[in-house]
Design an enzyme around this catalytic site. Sequence first.
Site, PDB file in Angstrom:
ATOM      1  N   CYS A 196       0.821  -1.227   0.000  1.00 29.47           N
ATOM      2  CA  CYS A 196       0.000   0.000   0.000  1.00 29.47           C
ATOM      3  C   CYS A 196       0.848   1.268   0.000  1.00 29.47           C
ATOM      4  CB  CYS A 196      -0.937   0.001   1.196  1.00 29.47           C
ATOM      5  SG  CYS A 196      -1.998  -1.447   1.232  1.00 29.47           S
ATOM      6  N   HIS A 212      -2.965   6.895   2.728  1.00 30.33           N
ATOM      7  CA  HIS A 212      -3.478   5.614   2.233  1.00 30.33           C
ATOM      8  C   HIS A 212      -4.836   5.359   2.892  1.00 30.33           C
ATOM      9  CE1 HIS A 212      -4.098   1.576   1.186  1.00 30.33           C
ATOM     10  NE2 HIS A 212      -3.779   1.070   2.360  1.00 30.33           N
ATOM     11  N   ASN A 228     -10.212   0.033   0.376  1.00 34.52           N
ATOM     12  CA  ASN A 228      -8.752   0.047   0.323  1.00 34.52           C
ATOM     13  C   ASN A 228      -8.316  -0.456  -1.052  1.00 34.52           C
ATOM     14  OD1 ASN A 228      -6.023  -0.594   0.542  1.00 34.52           O
ATOM     15  ND2 ASN A 228      -6.200  -1.431   2.608  1.00 34.52           N
TER      16      ASN A 228
HETATM   17  O1  UT7 Z   1      -3.719  -1.661   3.733  1.00 38.19           O
HETATM   18  C1  UT7 Z   1      -2.952  -2.562   4.500  1.00 38.19           C
HETATM   19  C2  UT7 Z   1      -2.868  -2.059   5.907  1.00 38.19           C
HETATM   20  N1  UT7 Z   1      -3.996  -2.515   6.661  1.00 38.19           N
HETATM   21  C3  UT7 Z   1      -4.588  -1.727   7.574  1.00 38.19           C
HETATM   22  O2  UT7 Z   1      -4.237  -0.596   7.750  1.00 38.19           O
HETATM   23  C4  UT7 Z   1      -5.702  -2.347   8.387  1.00 38.19           C
HETATM   24  C5  UT7 Z   1      -5.671  -1.908   9.828  1.00 38.19           C
HETATM   25  N2  UT7 Z   1      -6.679  -2.604  10.618  1.00 38.19           N
HETATM   26  C6  UT7 Z   1      -8.014  -2.367  10.501  1.00 38.19           C
HETATM   27  O3  UT7 Z   1      -8.440  -1.574   9.673  1.00 38.19           O
HETATM   28  C7  UT7 Z   1      -8.954  -3.075  11.460  1.00 38.19           C
HETATM   29  O4  UT7 Z   1      -8.200  -3.801  12.389  1.00 38.19           O
HETATM   30  C8  UT7 Z   1      -9.975  -4.026  10.754  1.00 38.19           C
HETATM   31  C9  UT7 Z   1     -11.009  -3.215   9.990  1.00 38.19           C
HETATM   32  C10 UT7 Z   1      -9.254  -4.968   9.815  1.00 38.19           C
HETATM   33  C11 UT7 Z   1     -10.728  -4.843  11.806  1.00 38.19           C
HETATM   34  O5  UT7 Z   1     -11.353  -3.969  12.752  1.00 38.19           O
HETATM   35  P1  UT7 Z   1     -11.203  -4.211  14.315  1.00 38.19           P
HETATM   36  O6  UT7 Z   1     -11.999  -3.180  14.980  1.00 38.19           O
HETATM   37  O7  UT7 Z   1      -9.734  -4.297  14.607  1.00 38.19           O
HETATM   38  O8  UT7 Z   1     -11.935  -5.589  14.501  1.00 38.19           O
HETATM   39  P2  UT7 Z   1     -11.350  -6.978  15.026  1.00 38.19           P
HETATM   40  O9  UT7 Z   1     -10.519  -7.627  13.972  1.00 38.19           O
HETATM   41  O10 UT7 Z   1     -10.754  -6.755  16.379  1.00 38.19           O
HETATM   42  O11 UT7 Z   1     -12.693  -7.795  15.191  1.00 38.19           O
HETATM   43  C12 UT7 Z   1     -13.698  -7.438  16.147  1.00 38.19           C
HETATM   44  C13 UT7 Z   1     -14.872  -8.378  16.009  1.00 38.19           C
HETATM   45  C14 UT7 Z   1     -14.476  -9.852  15.964  1.00 38.19           C
HETATM   46  O12 UT7 Z   1     -15.436 -10.590  16.645  1.00 38.19           O
HETATM   47  P3  UT7 Z   1     -15.136 -11.112  18.134  1.00 38.19           P
HETATM   48  O13 UT7 Z   1     -13.891 -11.929  18.028  1.00 38.19           O
HETATM   49  O14 UT7 Z   1     -14.942  -9.864  18.955  1.00 38.19           O
HETATM   50  O15 UT7 Z   1     -16.355 -11.895  18.454  1.00 38.19           O
HETATM   51  C15 UT7 Z   1     -14.557 -10.181  14.496  1.00 38.19           C
HETATM   52  O16 UT7 Z   1     -14.833 -11.537  14.245  1.00 38.19           O
HETATM   53  O17 UT7 Z   1     -15.569  -8.113  14.776  1.00 38.19           O
HETATM   54  C16 UT7 Z   1     -15.728  -9.331  14.067  1.00 38.19           C
HETATM   55  N3  UT7 Z   1     -15.715  -9.020  12.635  1.00 38.19           N
HETATM   56  C17 UT7 Z   1     -16.832  -8.752  11.951  1.00 38.19           C
HETATM   57  N4  UT7 Z   1     -18.120  -8.676  12.295  1.00 38.19           N
HETATM   58  C18 UT7 Z   1     -19.009  -8.345  11.335  1.00 38.19           C
HETATM   59  C19 UT7 Z   1     -14.650  -8.948  11.825  1.00 38.19           C
HETATM   60  N5  UT7 Z   1     -15.042  -8.623  10.571  1.00 38.19           N
HETATM   61  C20 UT7 Z   1     -16.392  -8.501  10.638  1.00 38.19           C
HETATM   62  C21 UT7 Z   1     -17.364  -8.170   9.661  1.00 38.19           C
HETATM   63  N6  UT7 Z   1     -18.649  -8.101  10.064  1.00 38.19           N
HETATM   64  N7  UT7 Z   1     -17.056  -7.905   8.378  1.00 38.19           N
END
Ligand code: UT7
Length: 311
Positions: free
Chosen positions: A110, A238, A268
């Site tokens: 990215c 980004h 993204n």
């Molecule tokens: O471009 C490359 C660089 N990448 C980045 O900059 C990405 C940086 N990270 C992020 O943007 C975020 O970490 C994400 C958007 C990827 C994820 O968001 P988060 O707030 O960190 O969520 P999480 O991964 O901690 O997940 C929280 C909960 C989980 O459920 P439990 O374990 O708490 O029960 C996930 O399973 O949200 C759940 N979850 C979803 N629920 C509904 C994850 N994806 C989804 C979804 N819909 N699409």
Amino acid sequence: MKKVGIVAAGSYVPARKLTNADLEKMVDTTDEWITTRTGIKERRIAGHDEHASDLAFKAAQDCLAQTAYRPELLIAATSTAEKCVPNQASLVAQKLNLTNLAAFDLNAACSGLVYALAVGWSLMQTGGYDHTLIAAGEKLSRFVNYKDRTTCVLFGDAGAALLLSAEEPEHEILAVELGADPSGADLVVMGGLNDEFYFRQDGRNVFKFAVEKMGNLIDRLKDRLGLTDNDRYFVIPHQANSRILEAVARNKGIPEERMISNIAKYGNTSAASIGLALKEAWAEKRFKKGDYLFLIGFGGGLSWAAAAVRW
Ligand code: UT7
């Protein structure tokens, strides 16, 4: 030092939209979760026969339509090229009927577009080039597992291009910063063999890295340029997650309208995202002469890249 400016920006997105409502039918997710956690509402998906180089080509065509200059150097920024050989740069140059030029690909995930800008800028200083085309084309949808709700909501396909010129140093590139932290190489993975083919990441740790690194890069560019509170700067980051951009804006006291974001419409798009955002904000005439622009990329590698431009 030769003065080098950004003369034109181009972009292209495929016609097909994939909305949050569409994703609700594909995986266990909701529009509410995607919107509040990422800021994304829809993204564009390339057709089966539309490759990353086609997206880069169309963006480059859009860019070159705005200027009579033609590049002697073409750097294609991509991590999703459809072939290893020929590279994306050669395919783009072929479609544009460009000859007598140097052309190569650069993969810094990215951060790719800003890395390419920095490499192009420095080759213009040392290699005798006066015009460089940076073309980013990314077809992330090829590497996304549309059964994995944690990743499939995040990405879209797009192309973006910039033309750099030493003949017209308006929108001058003033400083670049490049970096990598290879200890985080396993945090973002895509395109490997077997179970490493589909995109996966350690979202939480990449999130923390992104907020901290963007903040550091803003401080560093302000220091290097000697900016004071009277200078107006925009950040063109980004587009990975609107919460990353909000956190950085909050930490650094940057007004919302100066943190450029179009993630709601495109998600993204990896190396294309900064060019896509720059092109759109430029077309909307959001920058005034004398403003500073900080283009800031971060992502897989882990990698980061920043460039300061005076408008
Ligand atoms: O471009 C490359 C660089 N990448 C980045 O900059 C990405 C940086 N990270 C992020 O943007 C975020 O970490 C994400 C958007 C990827 C994820 O968001 P988060 O707030 O960190 O969520 P999480 O991964 O901690 O997940 C929280 C909960 C989980 O459920 P439990 O374990 O708490 O029960 C996930 O399973 O949200 C759940 N979850 C979803 N629920 C509904 C994850 N994806 C989804 C979804 N819909 N699409």
